[in-house]
Motif scaffolding. Structure first.
Motif, PDB file in Angstrom:
ATOM      1  N   PRO A 142       0.794  -1.231   0.000  1.00  0.00           N
ATOM      2  CA  PRO A 142       0.000   0.000   0.000  1.00  0.00           C
ATOM      3  C   PRO A 142       0.828   1.284   0.000  1.00  0.00           C
ATOM      4  N   ALA A 143       2.090   1.200   0.423  1.00  0.00           N
ATOM      5  CA  ALA A 143       2.947   2.394   0.423  1.00  0.00           C
ATOM      6  C   ALA A 143       3.657   2.593  -0.912  1.00  0.00           C
ATOM      7  N   ASP A 144       3.456   1.672  -1.853  1.00  0.00           N
ATOM      8  CA  ASP A 144       4.112   1.754  -3.159  1.00  0.00           C
ATOM      9  C   ASP A 144       3.791   3.086  -3.838  1.00  0.00           C
ATOM     10  N   PHE A 145       4.783   3.661  -4.513  1.00  0.00           N
ATOM     11  CA  PHE A 145       4.603   4.955  -5.164  1.00  0.00           C
ATOM     12  C   PHE A 145       3.955   4.835  -6.540  1.00  0.00           C
ATOM     13  N   GLY A 146       3.756   3.596  -7.032  1.00  0.00           N
ATOM     14  CA  GLY A 146       3.090   3.398  -8.309  1.00  0.00           C
ATOM     15  C   GLY A 146       3.894   3.861  -9.505  1.00  0.00           C
TER      16      GLY A 146
END
Length: 207
Positions: free
Chosen positions: A201-205
């Motif tokens: 969920p903390a991934d910056f995409g």
């Protein structure tokens, strides 16, 4: 797009979940401000359709996959991740609440960093955040290196010290000093299961 995917249309001529790109395209092609995304399973698509497009925009399709997994991560908890453009390159990291994705801290960008360094600093930042707020929550990271470095109390990076990343190395030393003076949680730092739960969920995409 790949055969067998499920297409969520949040905004288009018709909204809903479509099982072929042709159907989806008919709803969004030429539609100003169309909002849509492909997913690998109907369960993921149904979860996404109940949420907002903004929760998935610019993020991997597997973002939020953990919500439909048979075994879910521990909740409440914190997830951390880092993003680095190049190696070395401009580095930043952040921590979020797993369940909501709400950002609780963000640091950077720092020059001449690496992703592993960012992951290490993110975990320690989460530990210090919990200590400051007198909370006890599991911390998830998808980086085995970062978890190992935190467990040993040493950032074993091969990153070269340059004129640009002096602040980054100061942060590393500060993090190591904090680890030397404080005990890790009883359960340690937990590994985020990307295969089962999708992107952290903390991934910056930005992959």
């Amino acid at each position: 797009m790949t055969k067998g995917k499920f297409y969520v249309v949040w905004k288009g001529r018709k909204t809903g979940i479509f099982t072929s790109w042709a159907e989806c395209e008919g709803q969004v092609k030429g539609f100003v401000g169309a909002e849509f995304k492909a997913f690998d399973s109907r369960a993921e698509a149904e979860t996404a359709f109940k949420a907002k497009y903004a929760d998935y925009k610019g993020k991997p399709a597997s973002h939020g996959k953990w919500k439909t997994a048979s075994v879910k991560p521990e909740l409440p908890s914190i997830c951390v991740d880092a993003a680095c453009s190049g190696s070395p390159g401009k580095l930043e990291y952040r921590g979020v609440f797993t369940e909501t994705g709400e950002q609780i801290f963000h640091a950077g960008p720092y020059a001449d960093g690496t992703n592993n360094v960012g992951e290490f600093l993110a975990v320690v930042h989460a530990l210090t955040w919990l200590a400051k707020h007198k909370k006890e929550l599991p911390i998830y990271s998808d980086s085995e290196n970062a978890i190992a470095w935190v467990n040993t109390g040493e950032c074993k990076t091969k990153l070269k010290h340059t004129g640009k990343n002096g602040l980054l190395f100061a942060l590393i030393r500060s993090a190591e000093n904090w680890l030397a003076e404080n005990e890790l949680p009883e359960d340690g730092i937990l590994k985020w299961d990307t295969e089962m739960w999708g992107e952290c969920p903390a991934d910056f995409g930005r992959k």
